[in-house]
Structure formats: C-alpha cells, structure tokens
Design a protein around this motif. Sequence first.
Motif, PDB file in Angstrom:
ATOM      1  N   ALA A  79     -62.649  64.497 -82.674  1.00 13.57           N
ATOM      2  CA  ALA A  79     -62.109  63.455 -81.796  1.00 13.57           C
ATOM      3  C   ALA A  79     -60.964  64.022 -80.964  1.00 13.57           C
ATOM      4  O   ALA A  79     -60.840  63.736 -79.772  1.00 13.57           O
ATOM      5  CB  ALA A  79     -61.641  62.274 -82.632  1.00 13.57           C
ATOM      6  N   LYS A  80     -60.159  64.871 -81.597  1.00 15.09           N
ATOM      7  CA  LYS A  80     -59.029  65.464 -80.875  1.00 15.09           C
ATOM      8  C   LYS A  80     -59.532  66.355 -79.744  1.00 15.09           C
ATOM      9  O   LYS A  80     -59.049  66.291 -78.609  1.00 15.09           O
ATOM     10  CB  LYS A  80     -58.191  66.287 -81.864  1.00 15.09           C
ATOM     11  CG  LYS A  80     -56.701  66.266 -81.570  1.00 15.09           C
ATOM     12  CD  LYS A  80     -55.958  66.930 -82.705  1.00 15.09           C
ATOM     13  CE  LYS A  80     -55.099  68.056 -82.179  1.00 15.09           C
ATOM     14  NZ  LYS A  80     -54.534  68.874 -83.251  1.00 15.09           N
ATOM     15  N   ALA A  81     -60.532  67.197 -80.065  1.00 11.05           N
ATOM     16  CA  ALA A  81     -61.068  68.111 -79.050  1.00 11.05           C
ATOM     17  C   ALA A  81     -61.727  67.340 -77.912  1.00 11.05           C
ATOM     18  O   ALA A  81     -61.775  67.818 -76.777  1.00 11.05           O
ATOM     19  CB  ALA A  81     -62.072  69.067 -79.689  1.00 11.05           C
ATOM     20  N   SER A  82     -62.221  66.141 -78.219  1.00 14.07           N
ATOM     21  CA  SER A  82     -62.960  65.401 -77.195  1.00 14.07           C
ATOM     22  C   SER A  82     -62.050  64.882 -76.091  1.00 14.07           C
ATOM     23  O   SER A  82     -62.522  64.419 -75.059  1.00 14.07           O
ATOM     24  CB  SER A  82     -63.727  64.248 -77.832  1.00 14.07           C
ATOM     25  OG  SER A  82     -62.833  63.239 -78.220  1.00 14.07           O
ATOM     26  N   THR A  83     -60.744  64.950 -76.289  1.00 15.33           N
ATOM     27  CA  THR A  83     -59.843  64.497 -75.227  1.00 15.33           C
ATOM     28  C   THR A  83     -59.279  65.670 -74.442  1.00 15.33           C
ATOM     29  O   THR A  83     -58.316  65.529 -73.710  1.00 15.33           O
ATOM     30  CB  THR A  83     -58.674  63.687 -75.805  1.00 15.33           C
ATOM     31  OG1 THR A  83     -57.959  64.537 -76.707  1.00 15.33           O
ATOM     32  CG2 THR A  83     -59.152  62.464 -76.549  1.00 15.33           C
ATOM     33  N   THR A  84     -59.885  66.867 -74.616  1.00 19.16           N
ATOM     34  CA  THR A  84     -59.419  68.032 -73.869  1.00 19.16           C
ATOM     35  C   THR A  84     -60.567  68.603 -73.036  1.00 19.16           C
ATOM     36  O   THR A  84     -61.706  68.176 -73.175  1.00 19.16           O
ATOM     37  CB  THR A  84     -58.941  69.153 -74.818  1.00 19.16           C
ATOM     38  OG1 THR A  84     -60.083  69.627 -75.535  1.00 19.16           O
ATOM     39  CG2 THR A  84     -57.921  68.653 -75.803  1.00 19.16           C
ATOM     40  N   ASN A  85     -60.236  69.567 -72.198  1.00 16.08           N
ATOM     41  CA  ASN A  85     -61.282  70.240 -71.422  1.00 16.08           C
ATOM     42  C   ASN A  85     -61.693  71.547 -72.096  1.00 16.08           C
ATOM     43  O   ASN A  85     -62.216  72.444 -71.459  1.00 16.08           O
ATOM     44  CB  ASN A  85     -60.792  70.514 -69.996  1.00 16.08           C
ATOM     45  CG  ASN A  85     -59.587  71.433 -69.974  1.00 16.08           C
ATOM     46  OD1 ASN A  85     -59.100  71.859 -71.012  1.00 16.08           O
ATOM     47  ND2 ASN A  85     -59.100  71.730 -68.784  1.00 16.08           N
ATOM     48  N   PHE A  86     -61.457  71.669 -73.417  1.00 13.33           N
ATOM     49  CA  PHE A  86     -61.714  72.903 -74.161  1.00 13.33           C
ATOM     50  C   PHE A  86     -63.128  73.433 -73.904  1.00 13.33           C
ATOM     51  O   PHE A  86     -64.104  72.700 -73.985  1.00 13.33           O
ATOM     52  CB  PHE A  86     -61.523  72.624 -75.656  1.00 13.33           C
ATOM     53  CG  PHE A  86     -61.607  73.848 -76.519  1.00 13.33           C
ATOM     54  CD1 PHE A  86     -60.941  75.005 -76.167  1.00 13.33           C
ATOM     55  CD2 PHE A  86     -62.339  73.843 -77.682  1.00 13.33           C
ATOM     56  CE1 PHE A  86     -61.007  76.130 -76.968  1.00 13.33           C
ATOM     57  CE2 PHE A  86     -62.412  74.967 -78.494  1.00 13.33           C
ATOM     58  CZ  PHE A  86     -61.746  76.107 -78.133  1.00 13.33           C
ATOM     59  N   GLY A  87     -63.228  74.702 -73.592  1.00 13.31           N
ATOM     60  CA  GLY A  87     -64.526  75.323 -73.344  1.00 13.31           C
ATOM     61  C   GLY A  87     -64.314  76.703 -72.767  1.00 13.31           C
ATOM     62  O   GLY A  87     -63.190  77.222 -72.764  1.00 13.31           O
ATOM     63  N   PHE A 105     -66.395  68.334 -73.896  1.00 11.36           N
ATOM     64  CA  PHE A 105     -67.379  67.322 -73.537  1.00 11.36           C
ATOM     65  C   PHE A 105     -68.366  67.098 -74.673  1.00 11.36           C
ATOM     66  O   PHE A 105     -68.702  65.966 -75.024  1.00 11.36           O
ATOM     67  CB  PHE A 105     -68.104  67.741 -72.257  1.00 11.36           C
ATOM     68  CG  PHE A 105     -69.143  66.768 -71.806  1.00 11.36           C
ATOM     69  CD1 PHE A 105     -68.800  65.466 -71.492  1.00 11.36           C
ATOM     70  CD2 PHE A 105     -70.463  67.143 -71.701  1.00 11.36           C
ATOM     71  CE1 PHE A 105     -69.751  64.550 -71.095  1.00 11.36           C
ATOM     72  CE2 PHE A 105     -71.434  66.245 -71.296  1.00 11.36           C
ATOM     73  CZ  PHE A 105     -71.078  64.946 -70.991  1.00 11.36           C
ATOM     74  N   ALA A 106     -68.820  68.214 -75.276  1.00 12.43           N
ATOM     75  CA  ALA A 106     -69.764  68.088 -76.385  1.00 12.43           C
ATOM     76  C   ALA A 106     -69.126  67.357 -77.564  1.00 12.43           C
ATOM     77  O   ALA A 106     -69.801  66.620 -78.278  1.00 12.43           O
ATOM     78  CB  ALA A 106     -70.249  69.458 -76.824  1.00 12.43           C
ATOM     79  N   SER A 107     -67.817  67.535 -77.753  1.00 15.39           N
ATOM     80  CA  SER A 107     -67.128  66.807 -78.820  1.00 15.39           C
ATOM     81  C   SER A 107     -67.186  65.307 -78.559  1.00 15.39           C
ATOM     82  O   SER A 107     -67.384  64.516 -79.484  1.00 15.39           O
ATOM     83  CB  SER A 107     -65.669  67.249 -78.923  1.00 15.39           C
ATOM     84  OG  SER A 107     -65.595  68.589 -79.279  1.00 15.39           O
ATOM     85  N   ALA A 108     -67.008  64.937 -77.298  1.00 10.46           N
ATOM     86  CA  ALA A 108     -67.062  63.516 -76.960  1.00 10.46           C
ATOM     87  C   ALA A 108     -68.443  62.956 -77.300  1.00 10.46           C
ATOM     88  O   ALA A 108     -68.563  61.873 -77.883  1.00 10.46           O
ATOM     89  CB  ALA A 108     -66.737  63.309 -75.486  1.00 10.46           C
TER      90      ALA A 108
END
Lengths: 435, 535
Positions: free
Chosen positions: B104-112, B505-508
């Motif tokens: 959930a935390k990663a889903s609010t970032t642009n991590f990639g 995005f995939a986390s979301a």
Amino acid sequence: MSPRVLVLVAGAALLTTACGGGDTTTPAASGSSAPASSAAAEPSPSGSAAPVRSNADLVIWTDELKAAAVKPIAAKFATDNGITVDVQVISADLQANFVTANAAGNGPDVFTGAHDWIGNLVQNGAISPLQITADKLSGYAPISVAATTYQSKLYALPFGFEAIALYRNTAIAPDEPKTLDDAIKVGQAAVTAGKVESALNLQQGDNGDAYHMEPVLTSMGGYLFGKTSAGDYDPKDLGVGKEGSLAAAKKIAELGEKGSKVLRRSISGDNSIALFASGKAAFLVSGPWALPDIQKAGVKYAISPVPGFAGQKAAKPFSGVQGFYVASKGKNQAFAQEFVANAMNTEASMQAMYDGAKIPPAMNAVADKVGADNPDVKVFVEAAKGGDPMPAIPAMQKVWEPLGKAYSAIIGGADPAATMTATGKTIAAAIAAAG
Amino acid sequence: MATTTPTRPAAQGPDPHPTPVRRAGTTTALIAKVLGLGLVLGLAIAISPTLIGQSRWGFLAIVWAIAVLALATYAGRRALPAKYILPGTLLLLLFVIYPVVMTAKASTTNFGDGTRQSKEETIAQIVASSVVQSPDAPRYTMTVATEGSVTEGPFTLFLVSQQDQSLYKGTVDGLEPIAAGDVTVTNNAVTAAPGYTILTPQQVNAANATIKDLAVPTETGAIRPLGIRQAFEGTTTLRYDEATDTITDTRDGTQYTPVTSGDREFFTSADGRRVSDQSWLANVGLDNYQRALTDSTIRQDFIRIFIWTVLFATLSVGTTFLVGLLLATTLNDSRMKGQRLYRSLLLLPYAMPGFISLLVWSGFFNKDFGLINSLTGLDIGWFTSTFWARTAVVLTNLWMGFPYMFIVCTGALQAIPSDLKEAAAIDGASGFTQFRKITFPLLLVTVAPLLVASFAFNFNNFNAIALLTEGAPFAPDNPEAGGTDILISYTIRLAFGAGGAQLGFASAISVLLFVLTGVIAAIQFRATRTLEDVN
C-alpha cells in the motif's frame, strides 16, 4: 473424520503453496567459489537464496557460462594485488537482481552483462562510467565500443559478441545462399520433396520475437530508431509504422501462414533449434548459443551471415555486446575500476575469456587468432560487425513486446499495413507516456 | 497433555515422591522450552552483528521485539492464551500484514525503473558522472601517500606521467613537480617517499570514498584518481545549485531545471533537452489509483480480465471438482477391484512438478508439432485464438488439479457413515437419489471450504498462465493485456514486464486485487456457512 481430512488438506495446501510460490525463481548464489589467491578468503555465506554479495576485496557477479572464464583472471588479479576476489554465479535474471541488490548496497563491485542493459542501468543510476582512453580501446572492434558507449560515455569494457546468423543443413543446402529468397526457395523445395518439415526456422512463437525478425525488417528498409547527430539512438525518431516497416510487414505476410507458410507461429524458441538439430529444417536463423545443441546432434551444418532479400538492402541483425561493468554502489570501487580498466583490458585476459566462455570475441587480435581455425566464430564476429548495435535506450523496452506481437499477428494473417501502423502508434504512445 | 494428575489419597500425608509421572513430563517440556527459547535468543544474537553492520535498525528492533516477546510468553507459567496465539499472530503480522502495508505504501509512489533513488542521490550521480577527460592530457601512474592516517588522510598523490616519466606531487592545493632524488621510483611508480606512508592497495580501496573526491587542480581541469594506481585529468562539466534547484553545464551555460513528465521529473533545459534519463522516487499520492480507475484502456482491460479471472477460477474449480468427485465416487464403491492401484495412478499428475507439466503441455498444444493436433488430426491454433487458448488453459488446469479434488473427495466420502445410506436404501431411495440427497450434501460440508480455498488459489494461479500461454493471444494494438491473462499475470507484466518496471503502479493494482479477493472470499465463506445447517 476431520483429522484425516485435515492432514490431507494440510499436505495439499503445502503442495499448492510450494507450487504457487515457485514463480519467484531466486537465483542460487553459489558464492563458495574459493578464490585461488594467496590471501585466505573468508568462506562466502552459503545457502542463502537471494543473491547477496560475498565478503571479499572484489566481488564479481556473472552467469554460469562466463564464471569459468572469469575465475582464473580474477584469481591472477587477486594474487597480483594481494587481495581476495570472489566470483559469484547468478543463475537467473542478473540485471534485475543486480539493480535491486545494488540499490540496497548488497551488490557486487563488477558484473558482466549485455550492452542493451545500459539504458536501464543508467536511468537507475546503477553503473559508473569508465575512464579508458581511446588508445586503450583501439584493439576492439569499433562497433563493440560504440555499443558500450552511451550518451558519449563508456559504460562497459566489451569482451564478446552476440548476433544471429543463418545456419544451413548442408545435406539439403550445400551452397551458401546469396539472398534470403534463394534460401527460402531451396528450403521449400526440400519441404515439397519431403526431406524436411520446415524451410526456414525463424522463431516467432505466439508472442512474436522482434530480435530474430530484425534481419527481415532491415533488409526491407525498416529500422527501429533513427540516430541523433551525436550517434545515439533517438527515441523521437521511431521507424515502426514508417515506410520500410510497412514493406517488411507485407513481406512477412507473404511468407506467413496465409501465404507461403515459411514463417509459422508454431516455430518458437522452444523448438526452433531442436527441429534444425534433428534435421527437420533446412535453414535456421539463430545465434552462437545454438552451436552446442547442433554439434551434439551431429547434423552437418554451415553458417553464413543472414543475407538480404533479392534486390533489397543488406540484412542487419542486432549486434549484442557483452561487457564488464563497474557498479555504482559497490564497496570496492577502486579495485573494480582497476580490474575492468587494466586487468581485463589485455589480450591475455580477453583470450582467457574466449577460452572459458566461447563467446565470439570483441577484441580484434583474439577474434583473428580464434577465427583462423574456427570458421563458425569468424562468421558470428562478421555478422555482429555487419549489424547495428541493439538500441540500449530505455525506449527500446517499449518496442520489444508490441513489435513482436505485431509480427506474430501478421504471420497469422492480420492486415500487415494496418497492424504495423497501429503498433507504431502504440509504441510511440508508450514512449511518450513514460516521459 | 496426556498426563493427568493422579488423585492422591489425602490420608497418607505428604508423599515423598510426589507425582513422578508428571515430573518426567515437565522435565521434557522444560528441556524443550529451554532449547526452543535458547534457539530464538541464539538466532537473534547471531544475526544482530550483521544487522548492525548494515545499519538496519528497524529490522534489529523487530528481531529483538520478537525474541523478548517469545521469552516473556513462554518462560513463565502465566499468559497461557498468549502461548497459543503468539506464533499465529507473529506469522500473520510478518507474512500478511507487513507485505500488505508495504505494498500500500509503494502504491502511493512512482517507484519503478528510473525512479529507484532519492533526488539527492540522483543529483550527486548526475554531477559525478559528468567528468570529461581533458583531451591530450597525460595519464599518471599514481601512488597514494599520507602524512597523517591511512584512513583519514590528508592524502597526497605521487604521480609519474605515463608520457614522459616526469614526477609530480599533487594535493588539493595543486600540482608541483618534484626532483627524481626526492622519492624512490620503481617500475615507473613511486614506491617510497621520506616523511610519507605509502598506502597499500587495500588501504587505497578502503579510503576510496575520500580519495576519489580528491581533485588536484590544474590549469585545464583537475587530476583525479582512477582505480588504485592510476590518475587522469578531467573536468566536471555539470554543477548543481541547491538554492535554485538548477544543474548548469559549465561548458555552454545551459541550465537544466526539474520539469514534470508523466509521473516523474527530469532536469530539462529550456529547449526540452534532458541532462540525464535519471529521475527520482517521489510521492504521487493516489495518482496510481486514479490511473487504474480512469485510464480507459486500463479500465477496459481490467474489467475484461477480471471477468475472465472469475470465469477461469470457477471453471478450474468446477471441472476439477466434478472429475475428482466422479472418480472418487466410482473408486469408493466396494465392488471395484484394484482400488489402490487406480488411486495411485490417478495421483500421478499431482506427483509431477507443476512447472514441468505446464511446459510439457505447452508443447503438446503446438499447432504444427504438438502432440494433441497430431494425435487427433485437428488443426487448431490453440494459442492463437482467445477461445481455444482459454480452452487449453482450462483443460490443462483440469489435468493439474483433479487429483487434489480426488484426494479430498475420497477422504470425505470415506468419512460418511454407511448407515445413513443403508437407511435411505431401506426407505427405497435409488442409488442416484442416495447420492443426491445424502452423500453429496454431507460431502459438501467438508469440501466446500476447500473449494473456496481452491477458488482463491486459481484466482491467483500465475503459473498456469505464465508457463502455458504467457497471456497469449494478444491484440496487436494492446500488447499489455492478452486473451488468457488473469489479473495476477497482468499485474506482474505491468510490474516487471519488458516495458520496464512500474512497481508503484503495479502495487496499486495489487492493492485493488487484494480488496477484490478478500471480498470474494468473504462472500463465499458466508455462503458455505449455510451448508453447515445440514448437520
């Protein structure tokens, strides 16, 4: 009743989770390769599933194929400098594992990899540029240095080439074909005569394969990316959907399942080489990695660069270059620079790399020496020199899948021009969206 | 506990050997307890140095919190309920709650790819890698020496020009030529200098962080160490100004400022050129969810794939259950000869590793060279039309899954008391009516929760799709979502696909998937509860 069922369920659940969890194939870090240095190295931590750097003064990550070649060179470097060097084998997905481990500070100091990783590695800040003067690089084929140079900076020391060429079954096709049309004609005659099942194995499968189709695309005048004035590939100049690619699409449709059935989706990476090795195909488009299987099967073969179509341009396969990289967050960057720029950059080391890994060499002197009595290696080096470096820019990642799938659809009978145009738009949109 | 306290006759007074049986039990238990707790503590102690070495303070705290909790719970006699609850709770926290929270935390970032590092790290790397070698400047053979400590410096570079063997001494203050007699030179490298300690290669490597930033200023740039025994002259061409958040190219004065493009920023010049492909990790709030829910292609893909995922899971469970039940019922009949042999044979598909079966089946379905078309004389392009590809996937999954249902049904059938069936037979019920009215409802009571679990498993059965079809067939204009893609294979393609990793995005999508699976499972479990009324 219930305990029995429960035991069954528990067993079954264990089995299913074991299967389900298996997709994350973590490479076994077989790090316990004892460095043959004078200084006693600490044993590498063994038994860990995820790759973790071992504890040595210089840690090198490579794959199984190259490990045997790197180890003696690393051992000599260790002795010369009185340090410990450890070569770790990362058996799967080296690039992704490296990027993750490097970001976490657990990565190696040096690793080997293909040049088309550079774009992604640079955008992730995972590698350091090398400072090697031009005269120290003059011994390498210019295309190998061009391939490992990205935005005017050298990021890897090249050691080997990867390119595809045309294998022919000499029992069916004794003479080297001058054009791809000649090859197809000979192959089709053999199919009609019932001597083989496939005229030309050009692996595509159901999801396509843009890498193996590149000679066809380029011979018909297509290209993937144009070049900037500085010589880098330009993500804004996309060739997919333009004239040459449309001509190639038309050609692929003619050769496809609704046409002469030379190109078929049933020939994929799983069976392409095996069919040729068992004598069921007249021609095969593949790289040096197909050699061991074909030689073991004992089929009589010869190799030549992939020719173009009659009256069209020369076919240019992708040239892939294998090189040594210096990690941006390695713990021993000084040794890493020293190893790549000096210890590896000698004819003796490059010869040892070839002897151990049998990858067609990028250093001219070694290629000449090896090529003198190994015509196969000579052809692959020639094929690589005659090709274009595979684009390393991050935009290329947006090309592989859509273009492959377009090829596959066209082979299956989709409208060539419409499909290629639509794919060009899809790729351009994906590149634009990625920023 | 099997040991029950023996009832002591009260009249006999104090027993000299009070409850020997019980004491033996406690001794074993005590030893087990001491060993178990010792193991936990030992492990915590064993991994602490590594964690401290890597400055993983969070992990260290968690490890010790677990160790202390275990000690507090199991060492004493109190807190009996906690002894049962603790292991489950810990596992739940570590392997379910923690990943969900992190996702959930990663889903609010642009991590990639391209956004793995912080902005500071990115800027430092862009600037550091902008060093350009001065043309025609010589290379130097370098010896690092110090008048102070070998770890802290200050460091002095003794340099021998590789062009003309002239000798220099370089410090941060500048470069000065030295006479040949001042130092000892062996093999074109300085090996000793009075008043200085020469660093060994290991020492140079260890102090690399300090040494590599040592730039000896010259007229045309600066001499920088390269590796352990070489130096080169080069100039840093980029400079970062924190106040204005600008990177300036010192050669032509071009200024690069952060410009947003998609979900990330790049240092971009006024005419649109980027100084680097590197961007950085940033918080994007709920943008990923917005994209998943509003982007028309993704929304259409998502709905289409969701429907197929439900269909796939339903068909997989339905067909395997049907076949498994049929075989189990048949083999459960006492008139059947060779039950054991048949049962063992039917378990074979289950004994084969799923990976191998799937790859073998993938070959069977090949249009021109596959076993199925050549045996049946069909000419079906199994993986080229969505309908046939889906059929192939369900058929293969049937083969993979029916032994499980067979085992489960056999177990459940054998547990149904035969007197119930006899009673039904006496009442005049036919074999089928017996099955329908007695056996099947009783069977469902035990099997239904397993069907729910099996549904959830197939809902996320990544292997079945990835190893068989890789999601094929794909429409040429939509390479991200294929005809047989289920939500998990689609998500993994988005996250790690050839198009570059879009982990944020995939986390979301994963979080959405988590909610969906949870809701479906909850509904199903509620439905199975009504079955229990049969008893």
